[in-house]
Each structure stands twice: as C-alpha cells, then as structure tokens.
Scaffold this motif. Structure first.
Motif, mmCIF file in Angstrom:
data_model
loop_
_atom_site.group_PDB
_atom_site.id
_atom_site.type_symbol
_atom_site.label_atom_id
_atom_site.label_comp_id
_atom_site.label_asym_id
_atom_site.label_seq_id
_atom_site.Cartn_x
_atom_site.Cartn_y
_atom_site.Cartn_z
ATOM 1 N N ALA B 124 -75.126 82.688 13.826
ATOM 2 C CA ALA B 124 -75.363 81.960 12.586
ATOM 3 C C ALA B 124 -76.484 82.655 11.831
ATOM 4 N N HIS B 125 -76.298 82.872 10.550
ATOM 5 C CA HIS B 125 -77.334 83.531 9.752
ATOM 6 C C HIS B 125 -77.818 82.615 8.637
ATOM 7 N N PRO B 126 -79.124 82.595 8.408
ATOM 8 C CA PRO B 126 -79.659 81.746 7.343
ATOM 9 C C PRO B 126 -79.703 82.478 5.996
ATOM 10 N N VAL B 127 -79.646 81.713 4.945
ATOM 11 C CA VAL B 127 -79.864 82.246 3.609
ATOM 12 C C VAL B 127 -81.107 81.539 3.066
ATOM 13 N N GLN B 231 -78.061 74.628 5.751
ATOM 14 C CA GLN B 231 -77.482 74.949 7.050
ATOM 15 C C GLN B 231 -77.326 76.462 7.137
ATOM 16 N N GLN B 232 -76.623 76.945 8.157
ATOM 17 C CA GLN B 232 -76.431 78.387 8.253
ATOM 18 C C GLN B 232 -74.968 78.766 8.186
ATOM 19 N N THR C 222 -74.127 68.738 11.843
ATOM 20 C CA THR C 222 -74.736 69.837 11.113
ATOM 21 C C THR C 222 -75.970 69.417 10.329
ATOM 22 N N SER C 223 -76.233 68.112 10.226
ATOM 23 C CA SER C 223 -77.489 67.726 9.570
ATOM 24 C C SER C 223 -78.191 66.684 10.438
ATOM 25 N N SER C 246 -75.804 75.297 14.938
ATOM 26 C CA SER C 246 -76.662 74.570 14.002
ATOM 27 C C SER C 246 -78.114 74.506 14.454
ATOM 28 N N VAL C 247 -78.480 75.273 15.484
ATOM 29 C CA VAL C 247 -79.820 75.135 16.047
ATOM 30 C C VAL C 247 -80.913 75.393 15.022
#
Lengths: 311, 308, 430
Positions: B124-127, B231-232, C222-223, C246-247
């Motif tokens: 998972a990658h964040p923006v 979210q990611q 997810t939230s 979602s960590v």
C-alpha cells in the motif's frame, strides 16, 4: 432420455476407472474437484434451472462446513452424524434466506443474498471463541472415520467424494426430468406465464433455494470431513463467485456442465500457475473470451451443435 | 468520549465516507441506468484511480498540492478512457447481455487486479494530501453558569476531510447540470428511457454507451483520488467500494441518480453512527443486515417507483 | 490395484524430465565440484508455499527474497549433505484451500522432500492436515500459536520464529513497568488479533495491570476514527496491532485523533511492517514504542550476523531495499525464513537425510535440537527449540521511535517468553 442416462452413468463409470489410473497428484485433485463440483451442481439448481442468480452461496457452503465442524468440535459427534448436522444447518439457513430473499427479484435478489452471506461471514468472526474466527480449526485425522473407514486415506476419500458427487449428479438428473424440475425451468423462462398456468411459482422457487442451499451445504460438510479443515475463508465473497463461474463455464442449466466447469477452471489455474505468477490474469482473459465466443459455456456449445438432448 | 461529541465525530466521519461513496455509486448507477448492465469491475476502476494518483504524484514530485491537482485531472481521465476501451472491445460485442456482462466484468476485474499487482506491487502506498491541518472541535455543555464551551479529547477533523466533502458536492452539482441542462444530458436521458427509439432518432447509441461506461469509471476514479490521501492505494482496495456502491445503487432505486445520492449519504452515515452504539464487528453485522432487510421489504429500493 | 502410497509412486515422465533439467543446471553451477563427492548431486527440493497474491502478498514478496538469499548462501557454502537445495515456489493465493492443494502439488507432482514457508495462520491451519496425510514435513514461519497449542500434528513445525503467545508474554513486564498499567487494546477482529487479546490480557494481569477496553476492528475496515472515541479517558497505554493494507491509515488516524496530547502508545510493528516511517502523517509516532521481531534499523551495536544477513538479501541500514529506499521490508518477520532454512539444514545433516524415506528421521532430528546459538545461521538472536511443542523461542526487541528511527530500548530474554507446554507432539505416531 436413455442417451442422457447412459452419458451420466458413463461419467460415473469413468470416474471409477480414473481412481485406479490417475497419478497421485491428479487423483487428489479429482477428489477435490468432485466435492467442489457438487457445490456447483447445488448452485446450478437455483441459477441454471430456476433462473435465480445468487451472489451469496458461500453462506450455504459455510453452513454445512460449520454445522459439521462445530458438532464435531463441541458436541463430540462422529463425522457421520456431524454431516447430518451440516445438512440440517444449511437446510435451515436456506429456508430462512429463501423466505426473505424471494420477496425480491433480479439484481435486488443478488444483493440481498450477498448481504446475508456477508452477515454470516461476520457472525463467524463475531463468535470467534467457538469458531476460531478466520483462522478456523482442524478436524483431526483421528475423528475422520466412518463405518471403520479412514476418510483421510486417498482411495477412501476418492470414493467418498465420488459417492457424494454421483448421488447429487443422478439426483439433479432425476430432478430436472421430474415435474418439479419442469416447473423450475418454466419459471426461468417466463415466471408470469408459469404462474398463469396455475403453478405456485413462489413455493417452487422456495423449494429450489432450499434444495440448492442444502446440496451446497452437503459439499461444505464433505469438504471439512475429507480435507480436515473448517475456516471462514469459505464464507467470503470469492467462494460465492466461484460456483457462478464454474456453472457458467461448463454451461448453466446442464446437469454435467458444473462438473466440466469446475474441472476446467481448476486445471486452468493449476497449469497457468506453473507457467506464470499471473494466473489470475489468464483466468480473467479466459472469462472474457468465453463470454465473447462461448456464451452458453462449454457444454452449452455441445448441446447447441451436436446433442440437443442433453439435460 | 461522551455521547454528544462521539456522535458528532461519527457523523463527520460518516459524511466523508458518504461523499466518496456518492461519487463511486453514481458512476455505477449511471452505467446501470443508461446501459442496464451491472459492472462488477467498477471497484477496480476505483482502485486504478487511486493507484494512478500515486503514480502521478510520485512522478511529478515537488509540492504535494501540484501533484495532487494533476492527479485529480489525469487519473479519472485515463481510467475513463480505459473503461471506454473495454466497453468497445468487450461489452459491445456481447450485446450488453446482462448475465454475460457480469461474467465479462468479473474477468476484467481479475485482469485489472493482476496487472496492477504485477506493475504496482502488493504494498500500500500513501499519497500526501495537498493540505492537512488538524481542526479541534468544541462541544457545549450546561454547567451552573449556563451554556459553556469546551474542547473534548479527540473531537477533531482535518481540513482535508472537509475538502473531500466540498469536492464531492461540487462534482455532484456539475453532474446534475450536465444531466439536466446540456445536450449530452438530453442524449443520455433519451438513451436511458429507450435505447432503440434513441437509435431511430439518430443517436449513436454504441458511442453513447462507451461514453457512459467511461464516465462511470471516471467518477469512481475521482472518488478514489479524493480518498487516497486519507487511505492508501492498494491493489485489493476495490472490493469494498464495489459492495457498498452496489448496495447504494439498489437501495436508491436502480437508475435513479437522486435516489443514489440520498442512499449513499444514508449508508455512509449509518455506518459511522451505528458504530457509536455497538462494538465494531457487531455494528458491521447490524449495518449489513439492515441493508438486506430494507431490500427485502422495499425490493425496489427506497426511491424506486416501478418494479425493476 | 495401483498403490497410492506416495513413496512407491513411479516417477512420471515429467518428473524425470524436470529432475534431469535440474541435474543439468546443477552441473552448470560453479560450485559443482563441491557437491561432486556426494553420492547424489540432485538438489534437495524444498517446496516453498508463498503468498504471491492475495492479502499476504506484501509479506510474501519479502519472504521470497529472504528465502532465495538464504538458499544461495547455503548453496555457495556447499549445500546440505553435499547436495544443493532447490526452492520450488508455488503461490498459495493466501487461501487455505489453495494452500492445501499446493502441498499436494509439492509432494505428488514436484517430488519435493519437504514443504516450508507460509505466514498467514489460516493457510497454515488449512494446509497442515494435508501435510500429515502426505507425511510431508511442513516447516512454517507463521508466528501463530497454532503449532504450540497442539492443534496441528507431528509433521508441522515452527523452528524459525517465536509464536505470538510468547512474544506478548515477554512484552507485558516492559509495558507495565515503563508505560502504564491501564491498557486499551486495538486489534483486528480475527484470530491473530484474538491471540493478542487473550494472551496479553492474561500477561498484563500477571504484572498487576489491566486491559480496560478492547477494540476489535472488523477486517476490511478502511476508516478507523469512528472507533477511537471508545478508548476510555483513563487509558494510560494504547496497545495496537493491525495487519493488512490499511495499517498506515490506522496509525495516521490514531495520530489525528489524539493531536498533540496522546497517552503512551505501544504497538506491534505489524501495524507498520513494510511501511516507511517517513510516510506523511506518521510524525506523531515519535517517542512511541514498538515490538520488533528483529530491529529494522541497524543499531549502534549491530552484530556481524545482522550485517551479513542484510547484505545477503540486499537491504540497507534502514531495512529498505538497496536499490529502492522506499521499498521497505517486512524485517521483523522474514528472518524466520532464513533461520528455518538453516534449521532444516541442521536437521538434515544430523539425520543424514538422503531422500523422502528419511522424512521421519528428519523430524526426529529437528525435535532433538535445543539450543541455536546466535550467528549467521540465526542472525535474530540465540534461540531455544522445544521439540515437544515444535515451537522455537527467541529474544524480542522493544524499540522507541527517536528521530524517525526505531532504536532498541530493551531486549527480552528467552526465559521471559517461556510458558508451560500445551502438547507433546513427540508422543504422536508418524
């Protein structure tokens, strides 16, 4: 009629022969495919013959699986009576779900079944002190005996799967050739018309859901007994989508189609996974191509071109 | 936390979720309304939007705001084009048959997911959000001295979350203008009412379908770009939005855009608010059952007039 | 009637061909001369069950890199009993049903000597019954308590990574003594989370503390902000352990919820495994504590073994890929793959393993292992293996985030994590 009986008995005979000639790996696969094909046949009763598209069949499979598994785990039952508990659980669940969900039609029916199935999955997680949540539990090898036979032995497992498979195969054949089966098909083709002809379509649809759910539950209970594992992943969305795919691939509304579809899909994944990691890509492409060029599934093509008599 | 602030917080969170859900579900609803097909790959278009947003922002670099603005435009556009292409290559050729479309889009779902896994990877990658200030919120209570204000522990939101809500409202208004006032909207509505008659009047229905399918996917992608700073981006993130959008579209009444918006807000909010009263998993169970029961007793959705 | 027993099955043409191909490849190896003295130079085939797709893929990728690195090091040093090892990897899709099928494929199709690998506990539990039926030794790297709990069987072992029960028990004294006694736990509502819930509640009570609230988060959520108000005001320590994609959202929203003033926070690194600490929104973690299976950042007193291990896999001092500093590894778990392979090596050497006929003596040899000294074979630290419960016990690390890096504050001893046996697998027949 005679041809069709010969074909289906022929398939069973072929599977008996295969038990003696298949190499160990494919022998094990075939036992598993027969159990999963039973699940697909259960799905087919509702979808293929009655025209009710469910997106939540995993709940019936799981009801059978957990009905059996929890009876072994907490009531100390043998796998025989526990199998009965699995059937009872899936029968009860399908009756309740049928009574509620059949108030809806079409896409709403798909969503309602999906939601109920999701609820069952979450309930399994919620009662984790008993179900052990997503992790599931093992049905110990020492318990997996029936009539003195060790069900974890490959040969006995194969024959147990074959008995289940054959019973449901012949049962489905008999069903679709009976009056009830004809009403199912009439409902699929044109429900208002079937109703006009004086059939109680609602009652028949309920019967279809209960039969379909119970057969799916039988497959679930058998899976747990033969392969020794009970887990919540079987209640998740993909396991509701799989029988739909298997049935569509093999040919919806054919007795033999679900088996062919399950077999085809299993080896498609197995063989493509040796060539590439991207086997799901292969599966996706095949699905798209099938819908474009083989709309009625593999057996559907056979029926259209060569064998109109296929049930 | 006390009941009042807790409820306010859950409501705010529910609103953010509802905003994104509205856009995603509107895409699905548009496709269903005009084309009468169920697009199972809708969630994957959502996921693609998020993943592309990551690609765009990490390629542009520099200020987070510029990258994000670029992603806001580029990602939905690309996703829309891709969806239109898929429509042209696949769905058009199976005559938009409802059941075959379901299978074909399940196929698309696997293809998109797997290709993303192979190119983007399993992580998972964040923006980075363009701006993100924590805003503590006050609460009021009656004390001996009358009404007084205080700042409860944890009662807060962020400026970006408020932006998401605003952006969704703006998009909604734009879409409404498009449908109600423009010529394109007229064509869409005509096709929705009766595809064959529309064709007879010289509307290129096939092209309209490709456009609608693209627009539907672009809306999902837009929702995803908005959510990805919160979210990611992850290759399996499309499953949940698909389920939720499905529910929203059905509850709202098939093909009814207004119903979809109301249902999205209801579902998004109820998810947040039910969580105030129950433990998380129990809340999910109840929310899921509630939706099922609404459908059972209102099979055409809350706002659907005619039987489907 | 054709016998269905595994060992007497005649080789299929395909098996022979792949065997020949492998032998051909072995002759091409530069180290061929080293193996030449052994009677057979065919590789020992290790079936590697790996999460390449599905929810576990982020871990699977690093498990695979570590496994391949360890196999290369072992082969470069002469292999096992003079034979090279060959890794036969198959994707289990992070699904128990497919996992079981993959084991059958290893045993019956690829002709593997043993099976090894996977992480997610439902895959392990779904596969283990098949391992016993196939009489295939199955070495898992899952950190679940399922092995030591007695749920599985004689053929399933976990010699490379400490289980959750032991990890949690070793953490509790530090939490109670240094952070606080009133704990709120946040964990995923599935078995992994339940293990934490049950074992930690017990362990903290033994330290005079108590768990005052338990927030089980549904999977696929997810939230998270909407759940945080259920954290009681009097909480002294928040104990968090989340897994899945979602960590990062979870940790970020935790920070946004509390703002500048938060209680002490103690997390399992699972909440941020494979996530870069420099990700936006994680600044608030400064000063909080984490459990680490193995320290992700190279410490000032870095051992030679850790240095060697990082270099072999291609990881820098921050636990990220050498060629992509944003590609962060699952450093706290993947050492288990490396160490398990070395334990397999030890077991095979001790039992003089030659082929599938020696599988039982291999298991007996591994069961006889007790001490595993720290070193290149066991870079995470010295370990104690319990042959009766098939579970290994090792040190655990507690680190604090200082300047965006994890700095080890305390290392627990093996004894801190020991608990009474719950099963004796050696009493079970093969």
């Amino acid at each position: 009629m005679r041809k069709s009986i010969a074909l289906h008995l022929g398939l069973i005979a072929l599977l008996i022969v295969l038990q003696f000639v298949l190499p160990a790996y494919h022998h094990g696969n075939m036992a598993r495919i027969m159990v999963m094909a039973t699940y697909a046949m259960g799905y087919n009763i509702m979808f293929g013959y009655t025209g009710l598209l469910s997106l939540g069949h995993a709940m019936f499979f799981a009801a059978g699986l957990y009905g059996m598994g929890l009876s072994v785990q907490f009531l100390g039952m043998g796998v025989g009576p526990a199998f009965g508990m699995g059937l009872f659980a899936s029968l009860t669940l399908s009756l309740v779900v049928g009574l509620l969900a059949l108030r809806t039609l079409g896409v709403a029916f798909m969503i309602v079944t999906l939601m109920f199935s999701q609820t069952i999955f979450l309930v399994i997680l919620y009662f984790n002190p008993y179900t052990r949540g997503d992790e599931g539990f093992v049905i110990q090898q020492s318990v997996r005996h029936i009539f003195g036979l060790d069900l974890s032995d490959p040969t006995i497992r194969y024959f147990a799967a074959l008995v289940l498979f054959s019973t449901v195969l012949i049962g489905t054949l008999k069903l679709v050739q009976s009056n009830i089966g004809r009403v199912f098909i009439a409902i699929r083709e044109n429900e208002p018309r079937a109703k006009m002809l004086g059939y109680d379509t609602w009652r028949h649809k309920l019967l279809s859901v209960v039969l379909s759910g119970t057969v799916s539950g039988a497959a679930g209970a058998s899976y747990g007994i033969l392969f020794g594992y009970v887990g919540a992943s079987f209640a998740q969305v993909p396991y509701s989508i799989f029988p739909l795919l298997w049935v569509l691939l093999g040919g919806a509304g054919t007795v033999i189609g679900p088996f062919i579809g399950t077999l085809f899909m299993f080896y498609l994944i197995d063989l493509s996974s040796t060539v590439t990691d991207a086997y799901m890509l292969v599966v996706g492409v095949v699905l798209v191509l099938l819908t474009m060029f083989a709309r009625n599934g593999l057996i559907g093509i056979v029926r259209e071109r060569w064998a109109k008599w296929l049930p | 936390m006390e009941f009042g602030p807790h409820l306010l917080l859950a409501t705010l969170e529910g609103l953010v979720q509802a905003s994104v859900l509205t856009l995603t579900a509107l895409g699905l609803s548009l496709v269903f309304g005009v084309m009468r097909v169920v697009n199972v790959a809708h969630g994957e278009f959502y996921m693609l939007g998020a993943v592309l947003a990551w690609f765009v922002t990490s390629m542009i670099g520099g200020s987070a705001a510029i990258g994000f603005m670029a992603a806001l435009i580029i990602a939905p556009l690309l996703v829309g084009l891709l969806a239109a292409l898929a429509d042209w290559l696949v769905l058009r050729r199976i005559d938009y048959d409802p059941e075959r479309t379901i299978v074909a889009t399940i196929g698309l779902l696997y293809i998109i997911q797997q290709v993303t896994l192979m190119t983007y990877g399993p992580d998972a990658h964040p923006v980075a959000p363009p701006f993100n200030t924590r805003l503590a919120l006050p609460w009021f209570e009656f004390t001996d001295g009358g009404l007084s204000m205080y700042w409860p522990w944890g009662l807060s939101t962020t400026s970006y979350k408020l932006f998401v809500i605003a952006a969704a409202i703006v998009t909604l208004l734009a879409l409404w203008m498009l449908m109600a006032k423009s010529k394109l909207g007229l064509i869409l509505r005509a096709t929705q009412l009766d595809g064959e008659t529309a064709q007879a009047f010289g509307i290129p229905v096939e092209k309209v379908y490709a456009l609608v399918f693209g627009m539907g996917a672009a809306l999902a992608a837009l929702g995803a770009v908005l959510v990805v700073p919160i979210q990611q981006a992850h290759y399996l993130m499309g499953d949940d939005p698909l389920l939720l959008s499905f529910i929203v579209v059905i509850i709202g009444g098939l093909g009814s855009l207004r119903g979809t918006v109301v249902a999205a807000i209801l579902i998004g909010m109820s998810d947040g608010i039910i969580s105030v009263f129950f433990t998380p998993t129990l809340a999910k169970i109840l929310a899921t059952l509630l939706v099922a029961m609404v459908l059972v007793y209102r099979p055409n959705g809350l706002f659907g007039a005619k039987p489907a | 009637m054709k016998s269905k027993t595994l060992l007497s099955a005649a080789p299929t043409r395909r098996n022979v061909l792949t065997g020949l191909a492998a032998a051909g490849a072995a002759t091409a190896l530069p180290n061929f001369a080293r193996y030449a003295h052994a009677g057979s130079d065919a590789p020992i085939k290790i079936g590697f069950q790996v999460h390449r797709t599905g929810i576990g893929a982020a871990y699977g990728r690093w498990y695979e890199r570590t496994t391949n690195a360890a196999a290369k090091v072992i082969n470069d040093a002469g292999g096992i009993n003079g034979r090279p090892i060959g890794i036969v990897a198959e994707d289990d899709g992070t699904d128990p049903k497919r996992g079981a099928e993959v084991l059958e494929k290893f045993a019956n199709q690829h002709g593997c000597d043993i099976a090894y690998g996977t992480l997610f506990s439902h895959v392990v539990i779904g596969s283990a019954p098949r391992a016993a039926e196939l009489k295939l030794p199955y070495f898992v790297v899952s950190e679940g308590h399922h092995v030591a709990s007695g749920m599985l069987n004689r053929y399933t072992l976990q010699p490379g990574i400490t289980d959750v029960k032991s990890q949690v028990q070793a953490m509790a004294p530090f939490v109670a003594d240094n952070l606080g006694k009133k704990v709120t736990m946040i964990y995923p509502d599935f078995a992994f989370g339940h293990n934490h819930r049950d074992f930690f509640s017990e362990a903290i009570a033994a330290q005079g503390g108590e768990v005052i609230a338990k927030l089980a988060i549904p999977p696929t959520e997810t939230s998270f902000t909407k759940y945080f108000p259920q954290i009681p005001r009097e909480t002294e320590v928040i104990y968090h352990v989340m897994v899945g994609p979602s960590v990062l959202t979870f940790v970020k929203e935790l920070g946004e919820f509390f703002g500048p003033s938060h209680p002490e926070i103690f997390g399992f690194i699972d909440s941020l495994e494979a996530v870069d600490f420099a990700s936006p929104g994680l600044e608030f973690l400064e000063g909080t504590h984490f459990w680490e299976g193995m320290p992700r950042y190279a410490q000032s007193n870095q051992t030679d073994a850790d240095k060697f291990y990082r270099a072999a896999i291609g990881i820098d001092d921050k636990g990220a890929s050498l060629d992509d500093p944003k590609d962060v590894s699952t450093y706290a778990h993947m050492f288990g793959c490396w160490e398990t392979l070395y334990t397999i090596k030890d077991g095979m050497e001790a039992s003089g393993y030659k082929g599938p006929a020696d599988r039982q003596s291999l298991i007996e040899a591994v069961e006889a292992i007790t001490d595993m000294p720290e070193g290149r074979e066991h870079p995470q630290g010295a370990k104690l293996f319990n042959g009766k419960t098939h579970q290994v016990f090792g040190p655990q690390y507690i680190s604090k985030v200082e300047g965006g890096k994890l700095v080890v504050q305390h290392t627990t001893s093996i004894e801190d994590g020991l608990y009474p046996d719950e099963v004796d697998y050696t009493a079970q027949s093969f």
